[in-house]
Design an enzyme around this catalytic site. Structure first.
Site, PDB file in Angstrom:
ATOM      1  N   ALA A  78      68.600 -80.881  -1.113  1.00 29.83           N
ATOM      2  CA  ALA A  78      69.182 -82.004  -2.455  1.00 29.83           C
ATOM      3  C   ALA A  78      70.634 -81.542  -2.040  1.00 29.83           C
ATOM      4  O   ALA A  78      72.148 -82.485  -1.944  1.00 29.83           O
ATOM      5  CB  ALA A  78      68.878 -82.052  -3.420  1.00 29.83           C
ATOM      6  N   GLU A  79      70.959 -79.987  -1.968  1.00 24.42           N
ATOM      7  CA  GLU A  79      71.770 -79.085  -1.762  1.00 24.42           C
ATOM      8  C   GLU A  79      73.058 -79.280  -0.549  1.00 24.42           C
ATOM      9  O   GLU A  79      74.121 -78.984  -0.198  1.00 24.42           O
ATOM     10  CB  GLU A  79      71.816 -77.869  -2.199  1.00 24.42           C
ATOM     11  CG  GLU A  79      71.277 -78.294  -3.525  1.00 24.42           C
ATOM     12  CD  GLU A  79      72.581 -77.094  -4.234  1.00 24.42           C
ATOM     13  OE1 GLU A  79      73.841 -77.773  -4.290  1.00 24.42           O
ATOM     14  OE2 GLU A  79      72.500 -77.984  -5.996  1.00 24.42           O
ATOM     15  N   SER A  80      71.758 -78.977   0.495  1.00 20.51           N
ATOM     16  CA  SER A  80      72.223 -79.158   1.728  1.00 20.51           C
ATOM     17  C   SER A  80      72.011 -79.552   2.759  1.00 20.51           C
ATOM     18  O   SER A  80      72.125 -79.433   3.890  1.00 20.51           O
ATOM     19  CB  SER A  80      72.339 -77.516   2.095  1.00 20.51           C
ATOM     20  OG  SER A  80      71.219 -76.640   2.027  1.00 20.51           O
TER      21      SER A  80
ATOM     22  N   TYR B  54      72.145 -86.210  -9.788  1.00 17.04           N
ATOM     23  CA  TYR B  54      71.505 -85.116  -8.947  1.00 17.04           C
ATOM     24  C   TYR B  54      69.974 -84.985  -9.378  1.00 17.04           C
ATOM     25  O   TYR B  54      68.694 -84.099  -9.115  1.00 17.04           O
ATOM     26  CB  TYR B  54      72.682 -83.613  -9.039  1.00 17.04           C
ATOM     27  CG  TYR B  54      72.216 -82.420  -8.886  1.00 17.04           C
ATOM     28  CD1 TYR B  54      71.738 -81.587  -7.646  1.00 17.04           C
ATOM     29  CD2 TYR B  54      71.123 -81.725  -9.157  1.00 17.04           C
ATOM     30  CE1 TYR B  54      71.571 -81.260  -7.251  1.00 17.04           C
ATOM     31  CE2 TYR B  54      71.513 -79.842  -9.434  1.00 17.04           C
ATOM     32  CZ  TYR B  54      71.220 -79.892  -7.682  1.00 17.04           C
ATOM     33  OH  TYR B  54      70.616 -78.777  -7.178  1.00 17.04           O
TER      34      TYR B  54
END
Length: 169
Positions: free
Chosen positions: A64-66, A150
């Site tokens: 999800a982040e990168s 998120y």
């Protein structure tokens, strides 16, 4: 007729986004991670063992982040696989946020502390995304659209990693 409270609408929106995302993934395949996960598997496993964190949760967070890009930089300035802000990274002893080993160790350490603090994965993820102050201020997941999307997104990825799905590039 009574109006629907904003907080209820935000929750409904997050559920719909999660459902739509799951449906799209079912039609088009899971996110394009492929061999990128295996590139970092040993680092994730070791850091998770040291901090007693579920590796599937960390993999979901990294996706999800990168998207497993160790060179990722967000518009806010977060860096690396687990998207650490400079001040947070420094506080965690991370001197090079683009070094996967340091970034994963720092990010897992941060997540472990949030899991311990909140005792709830959803709240810990919300704090990872929006900051503990926002979670404390709202007494739960903040009503920020980004955070509302998120949390279920990370948990959806986690379920896929937990199930042992092979993600194709």
């Amino acid at each position: 007729m009574d109006a629907i409270p904003r907080s209820a609408l935000a929750g409904i929106r997050a559920q719909l986004v999660s459902q739509i995302t799951a449906q799209l993934q079912a039609r088009t395949g899971t996110p394009s991670v492929g061999s990128k996960v295996t590139d970092f598997e040993s680092l994730i496993t070791a850091a998770c063992a040291r901090h007693s964190v579920d590796p599937a949760l960390v993999k979901g967070l990294i996706e999800a982040e990168s998207g497993f890009n160790p060179e990722a930089i967000s518009s806010a300035g977060a860096k690396g696989l687990m998207q650490l802000m400079d001040a947070t990274a420094a506080g965690l002893g991370v001197t090079d946020p683009f070094d996967p080993a340091q970034n994963i160790e720092g990010g897992v350490s941060l997540l472990a502390g949030l899991l311990q603090r909140y005792g709830d994965e959803s709240l810990a993820l919300a704090a990872y995304n929006a900051g503990p102050g926002a979670v404390d201020r709202y007494g739960g997941i903040p009503p920020y659209q980004e955070t509302q999307v998120y949390v279920p997104r990370v948990l959806s990825y986690r379920r896929q990693f937990s199930a042992g799905d092979v993600w194709e590039a």
